[in-house]
Design an enzyme around this catalytic site. Structure first.
Site, short mmCIF file in Angstrom:
data_model
loop_
_atom_site.label_atom_id
_atom_site.label_comp_id
_atom_site.label_asym_id
_atom_site.label_seq_id
_atom_site.Cartn_x
_atom_site.Cartn_y
_atom_site.Cartn_z
N GLY A 58 23.65 44.45 -7.59
CA GLY A 58 22.56 44.51 -6.63
C GLY A 58 23.13 44.83 -5.26
O GLY A 58 24.21 45.42 -5.14
N ILE A 106 24.42 42.85 -3.03
CA ILE A 106 25.70 42.17 -2.79
C ILE A 106 26.81 42.81 -3.60
O ILE A 106 27.89 43.12 -3.09
CB ILE A 106 25.58 40.67 -3.10
CG1 ILE A 106 24.61 39.99 -2.12
CG2 ILE A 106 26.95 39.99 -3.03
CD1 ILE A 106 24.28 38.56 -2.47
N ARG A 158 21.61 45.07 -15.13
CA ARG A 158 20.42 45.29 -15.97
C ARG A 158 20.08 46.78 -16.04
O ARG A 158 19.73 47.30 -17.09
CB ARG A 158 19.21 44.54 -15.41
CG ARG A 158 19.20 43.05 -15.66
CD ARG A 158 17.94 42.45 -15.09
NE ARG A 158 17.80 42.76 -13.66
CZ ARG A 158 16.68 42.58 -12.97
NH1 ARG A 158 15.61 42.13 -13.56
NH2 ARG A 158 16.65 42.85 -11.68
N ARG A 164 25.34 32.03 -8.77
CA ARG A 164 24.82 30.67 -8.91
C ARG A 164 25.70 29.92 -9.91
O ARG A 164 26.21 30.51 -10.87
CB ARG A 164 23.37 30.67 -9.38
CG ARG A 164 22.35 31.05 -8.31
CD ARG A 164 22.25 29.96 -7.25
NE ARG A 164 21.20 30.22 -6.27
CZ ARG A 164 21.37 30.87 -5.13
NH1 ARG A 164 22.56 31.38 -4.84
NH2 ARG A 164 20.36 31.03 -4.29
N GLU A 184 25.71 20.88 -6.67
CA GLU A 184 26.39 21.09 -5.40
C GLU A 184 26.11 19.93 -4.46
O GLU A 184 24.94 19.69 -4.13
CB GLU A 184 25.94 22.41 -4.76
CG GLU A 184 26.40 23.63 -5.53
CD GLU A 184 25.89 24.94 -4.96
OE1 GLU A 184 26.35 26.00 -5.43
OE2 GLU A 184 25.00 24.91 -4.07
N HIS A 232 29.34 26.74 -0.96
CA HIS A 232 28.18 27.64 -0.95
C HIS A 232 27.96 28.21 0.45
O HIS A 232 26.91 28.01 1.06
CB HIS A 232 26.92 26.91 -1.44
CG HIS A 232 25.87 27.85 -1.97
ND1 HIS A 232 24.98 27.50 -2.95
CD2 HIS A 232 25.56 29.13 -1.62
CE1 HIS A 232 24.18 28.52 -3.20
NE2 HIS A 232 24.51 29.52 -2.41
N ILE A 233 28.95 28.95 0.92
CA ILE A 233 28.93 29.45 2.30
C ILE A 233 28.84 30.97 2.37
O ILE A 233 29.22 31.59 3.36
CB ILE A 233 30.18 28.98 3.07
CG1 ILE A 233 31.47 29.37 2.33
CG2 ILE A 233 30.12 27.48 3.32
CD1 ILE A 233 32.74 29.09 3.13
N GLY A 234 28.30 31.59 1.31
CA GLY A 234 28.22 33.05 1.28
C GLY A 234 27.55 33.64 2.50
O GLY A 234 28.00 34.65 3.05
#
Length: 328
Positions: free
Chosen positions: A160, A162, A182, A244, A273, A292-294
């Site tokens: 996608g 990202i 996909r 995720r 988390e 989880h700091i993207g």
């Protein structure tokens, strides 16, 4: 003092680990009368009739059927970030409420972090830091080595926005880029980043030196990388997950890291988390974990807030909603 003449927007709270960022409150209050969950719960009947939008920050507040029934004037749920696994889109749509998110704001910083984790795991940066600062270190071992990134094969699971930005960054390292998605990207998009499509995930896993997981969580992707998939990877391979936590079977990953099925892993996402403090993944040396700091940059979070404001105002004014999430 809140301006009662502004449209009311429900938020989880103000500041702290689960509330809207304090730096953004001033700008938000120019447009909205912000109502925290604690205030709302204390006066549901009066405030529920006024609230026109729910602003979700860090996955909160939870949009349940009970909440939706208590907000008869609700027009839109605006959620920060790209992921939607915390929302029941069909339920929300059944109340005639629209949904918007902020995918563009998170794409580049999350891709940056993905590459940072890949490089850190490959070159054992965290382990090296510990060696360098340890009071027991008397000399640096000449044969303490990591993996080469330049020229290696990167498999991107999920191409996608990202994933595509990761491919753009990987080009600078002369990496051979494979991807599984996909839907196949257009030929010109593949050519622009030098990416080769793998229709079968198995083919990507078997060929890659690094596997970057960048898919959203859906019923189809839950547990996508499990015991079988990990065993298809090279024993020298490194797994990076910025999607995720539930996309990867953590029990299978733990075993794979303990037994040398794969070399190492770097995770920005886990489930839950944070992990329980006694979780065995926390004890391994061949794993890097970040909280989880993207999208955790000042610039990205500012853009997320601006995108949320834009979407809410568009909805309340009957205009097309930027980044509206359409039910498939």
């Amino acid at each position: 003092m809140e301006d009662e003449g502004l449209p009311a927007v429900l938020v989880s709270g103000f500041g702290g680990p689960g509330g809207v960022c304090e730096d953004h409150l001033g700008e938000l209050r120019k447009h909205f009368n912000l109502i925290g969950m604690q205030e709302f719960v204390g006066n549901k009947t009066h405030l529920g009739a006024k609230i026109r939008a729910v602003l979700i920050w860090g996955g909160k507040p939870a949009v349940t059927e009970e909440l939706l029934r208590s907000l008869p004037a609700l027009s839109v749920v605006a959620s920060a970030g790209a992921g939607l696994d915390h929302l029941d889109l069909k339920l929300i749509a059944s109340f005639g409420v629209k949904v918007a998110n902020t995918p563009d704001a998170v794409s580049s910083p999350t891709a940056d972090l993905g590459m940072a984790l890949l490089l850190a795991a490959a070159r054992r940066v965290v382990e090296g830091h510990q060696v360098a600062i340890s009071p027991d270190t008397e000399n640096f071992a000449m044969n303490w080595m990591g993996q080469e990134v330049t020229g290696a094969t990167l498999g991107i699971v999920g191409m996608g926005s990202i994933g595509y930005r990761i491919a753009q960054r990987a080009q600078a390292f002369d990496m051979k880029i494979l991807y599984h998605n996909r839907r196949r990207r257009k030929t010109e998009e593949e050519d622009a980043v030098g990416a080769t499509y793998c229709e079968r995930l198995d083919d990507l896993l078997q060929q890659s030196d690094f596997v970057m997981v960048a898919v959203s969580l859906t019923p189809q992707t839950r547990g996508l990388i499990g015991r079988r998939e990990l065993r298809l990877m090279k024993p020298t391979a490194i797994l990076v997950n910025i999607g995720r936590g539930l996309v990867v079977d953590q029990d299978a990953l733990l075993q794979a890291l303990q037994t040398g099925v794969i070399k190492a892993a770097a995770l920005d996402v886990t489930h839950p988390e944070p992990l329980p403090r006694d979780h065995p993944l926390l004890k391994l040396k061949n794993i890097i974990l970040t909280p989880h700091i993207g999208s955790a940059t000042h610039q990205a979070r500012r853009q997320m807030m601006e995108n949320l404001v834009e979407s809410i105002l568009a909805s309340l004014n009957g205009l097309p909603i930027p980044n509206e999430v359409l039910l498939k």
